[in-house]
Design an enzyme around this catalytic site. Structure first.
Site, PDB file in Angstrom:
ATOM      1  N   SER A 261       0.835  -1.208   0.000  1.00 33.20           N
ATOM      2  CA  SER A 261       0.000   0.000   0.000  1.00 33.20           C
ATOM      3  C   SER A 261       0.865   1.251   0.000  1.00 33.20           C
ATOM      4  O   SER A 261       0.622   2.191  -0.763  1.00 33.20           O
ATOM      5  CB  SER A 261      -0.923   0.018   1.224  1.00 33.20           C
TER       6      SER A 261
ATOM      7  N   ASN B 241      -5.535  -9.112  -7.770  1.00 34.43           N
ATOM      8  CA  ASN B 241      -5.575  -9.874  -6.520  1.00 34.43           C
ATOM      9  C   ASN B 241      -6.844 -10.688  -6.346  1.00 34.43           C
ATOM     10  O   ASN B 241      -6.853 -11.666  -5.611  1.00 34.43           O
ATOM     11  CB  ASN B 241      -5.381  -8.938  -5.323  1.00 34.43           C
TER      12      ASN B 241
ATOM     13  N   GLN C 258       0.898  -8.968  -6.439  1.00 35.20           N
ATOM     14  CA  GLN C 258       0.501 -10.367  -6.603  1.00 35.20           C
ATOM     15  C   GLN C 258       1.422 -11.122  -7.568  1.00 35.20           C
ATOM     16  O   GLN C 258       1.339 -12.342  -7.673  1.00 35.20           O
ATOM     17  CB  GLN C 258      -0.949 -10.460  -7.105  1.00 35.20           C
TER      18      GLN C 258
ATOM     19  N   HIS D 106       4.692 -10.115   2.259  1.00 33.84           N
ATOM     20  CA  HIS D 106       3.828 -11.187   2.793  1.00 33.84           C
ATOM     21  C   HIS D 106       3.043 -11.930   1.725  1.00 33.84           C
ATOM     22  O   HIS D 106       2.360 -12.912   2.028  1.00 33.84           O
ATOM     23  CB  HIS D 106       2.906 -10.648   3.906  1.00 33.84           C
TER      24      HIS D 106
ATOM     25  N   THR E 144      13.919   4.516  10.833  1.00 30.50           N
ATOM     26  CA  THR E 144      14.860   3.409  10.947  1.00 30.50           C
ATOM     27  C   THR E 144      14.293   2.186  10.236  1.00 30.50           C
ATOM     28  O   THR E 144      13.133   1.823  10.437  1.00 30.50           O
ATOM     29  CB  THR E 144      15.125   3.093  12.430  1.00 30.50           C
TER      30      THR E 144
ATOM     31  N   CYS F 190     -21.502  -8.545   1.783  1.00 31.65           N
ATOM     32  CA  CYS F 190     -21.551  -8.836   3.205  1.00 31.65           C
ATOM     33  C   CYS F 190     -20.198  -9.266   3.777  1.00 31.65           C
ATOM     34  O   CYS F 190     -20.035  -9.342   4.984  1.00 31.65           O
ATOM     35  CB  CYS F 190     -22.631  -9.861   3.514  1.00 31.65           C
TER      36      CYS F 190
END
Ligand code: PLP
Ligand code: ZN
Lengths: 395, 128
Positions: free
Chosen positions: A71, A151, A179, A201, A237, A324
């Protein structure tokens, strides 16, 4: 039992990545900006990681900026290109409607700031057409940002072709490759990429760390002001253990890429074949030009969240683009962008297989998705109307 | 932290009163495919009492659990009481719903009201 089929959400950190991180947490905790030997050891680890990553994507190590993830890299890439555009009096940006929100929301912000936006059609198969990109580029265009791989529906864009068009027209080309990196070959030079975002990740590295590639000569705007870290392009850092874990995971993924892709694609295709047997279902996205592990279906007459909950009860971790599950009233913007109407977009299921997926797992998923879809259709008023002819099937 | 309470998951996994009543005295359907939840309620009414109720739902876990709970709350109750069922009562009986899922319980309330309205339109003499 747990079958983890949500590798597009995140992946399991590899053993090697964790092993590489631990010494930097236990003993090698020095600050890479410190001048004494202890600090400089951390600096060496950091620069080795930068060199390793650069080699995988064929960049120069100086062209990499470490970030907190995909992001942040997307935000910095787009805002930097916009800033360069603003200075040159160019305020037109080209993208697509099915980008990740890290891209879309940044673009929306720029729109409010006076930039104009063209979102290219991604058509029913979730693919950008290069000739449509070329036609959209004007004198005013300062940036093209198109994701390498989606994605949700996994479609893989013809990045090299898109990059070549941008280069021909001297327009900056950014690609959200979150991706793709670690799963598909990336060569920033051959692909004519000016800016590229990646996130550890998604390729078996740790969370909260990623990188931005910015071609030499493309001036970045800071999102985070601070010290002189990252050549002054990002204060703070550095997350040395995370960065080293990322580099280790990427080297590993790159070394096994071809072999993994071949094996996972075969499992993916079996999964697609199995799920296609469910009546009134449809695969989302191009069936060939897609990520090795990505399967995304719409099942008519059911809603995605209830499907996910029942699959969870059977040990299957998956995802859906239903409203939902998103907490909003609208289903996935990606499914809407490929022309799925609300009625069927609510009934979507994404399964993203990882490197350790097995044939048995795939057969288990097929069997259980079939059962759960049939069960939910059994008391769905929508399905009843479709079956009785009161409503027309869409799929 | 689990998304839903144990009660919600129980009603979602083992929904009560699922199905249709072919000769229902009142049928109501609410929601639409655009928002992602659709509920259909079937009522059997004798001597102003809801003697049987069945439902069909296209929707999320909370929509299915809310329909199931709502049917339990009105089954065997006088029509006048069923008419007063609120979404709050449904949500409370489920030990709560996440805030952004409250609209699913509103649908359960509306589905019952819609089925009762249908019943009254067939039996105008029953309307007080
Ligand atoms: C295509 C794409 N871009 C960006 C991101 C954001 O990455 P991160 O979670 O590292 O910020 C993701 C991950 O969800 C993604 O899939
Ligand atoms: Zn709902």
């Amino acid at each position: 039992m747990r079958i983890y089929a949500d590798n597009a959400a995140t992946t399991q950190p590899s053993h090697a990545a964790i092993e590489a991180m631990l010494p930097l947490l236990w003993e090698g905790y020095g600050n890479p900006s410190s001048l004494y030997t202890f600090g400089q050891r951390a600096k060496e680890a950091l620069e080795q990681a930068r060199a390793d990553i650069a080699e995988v994507i064929r960049a120069d190590p100086k062209e990499l900026v470490f970030t907190s993830g995909g992001s942040e890299a997307d935000n910095q890439a787009i805002l930097s290109a916009a800033e360069l555009g603003r200075k040159a009096g160019k305020r037109h940006i080209i993208s697509t409607a099915f980008e990740h929100h890290a891209v879309l929301h940044t673009l929306n912000k720029l729109e409010k700031d006076g930039f104009t936006l063209t979102l290219l059609d991604v058509h029913e198969n979730g693919m950008v057409r290069p000739e449509e990109l070329e036609a959209a580029i004007g004198d005013d265009t300062c940036l093209v940002t198109i994701m390498s791989a989606n994605n949700e529906i996994g479609t893989v864009q013809p990045v090299r072709e898109l990059g070549a068009i941008c280069a021909k027209h001297a327009v900056l080309f950014h690609t959200d490759a979150v991706q793709a990196v670690g799963h598909l070959p990336v060569d920033v030079k051959a692909d004519h990429i000016d800016l590229l975002s990646a996130s550890a990740h998604k390729f078996h590295g740790p969370k909260g760390v990623g990188f931005l590639y910015a071609r030499k000569g493309v001036r970045l705007t800071n999102l985070i002001e601070g010290g002189a870290q990252e050549n002054g392009r990002r204060g703070g850092t550095e997350n040395v253990p995370g960065i080293v874990g990322m580099a280790t995971a990427l080297k590993e993924s790159a070394a096994r890429m071809a072999e993994n892709a071949e094996r996972i694609s075969a499992l993916r295709d079996r999964l697609i074949e199995g799920l296609r047997e469910i009546p009134h279902s449809a695969l989302n996205g191009d069936s060939v030009r897609r990520l090795p592990g990505n399967v995304n279906f719409c099942f008519e007459g059911i809603e995605g969240e209830s499907l996910l909950l029942l699959l969870d009860d059977r040990g299957i971790c998956a995802s859906s683009g239903s409203a939902c599950t998103s907490g909003s009233l609208d289903p996935s913007h990606v499914l809407l962008a490929i022309g799925r109407v609300h009625d069927v977009a609510h009934g979507s299921l994404r399964l993203s297989l990882g490197e350790d997926a097995t044939e048995e797992e795939v057969e288990y998923i097929i069997r259980n998705v079939k059962e759960v879809v049939a069960y939910l259709r059994g008391f769905s008023p929508v399905w009843r109307d479709l079956m009785s002819g009161k409503a027309q099937f869409i799929l | 932290m689990a998304l839903y309470s144990e009660k919600v998951m129980d009603h979602f996994r083992n929904p009560r009163n699922v199905g249709v009543i072919e000769d229902a005295d009142g049928v109501g359907e609410v929601g639409n495919a655009k928002c992602g939840d659709i509920m259909k309620m079937y009522l059997k009414i004798r001597d102003d009492v809801v003697t049987d109720v069945k439902f069909e739902t296209f929707g999320c876990g909370s929509a299915i659990a809310s329909s199931s709970m709502a049917t339990e709350l009105i089954k065997g109750k006088p029509v006048s009481e069923a008419m007063k069922l609120t979404n709050k009562a449904v949500a409370e009986a489920l030990d709560g719903l996440p805030a952004y899922k409250m609209h699913c319980s509103v649908l359960a309330e509306e589905a019952i009201q819609s089925a009762l309205t249908d019943y009254y339109s067939r039996h105008p003499e029953k309307r007080e």
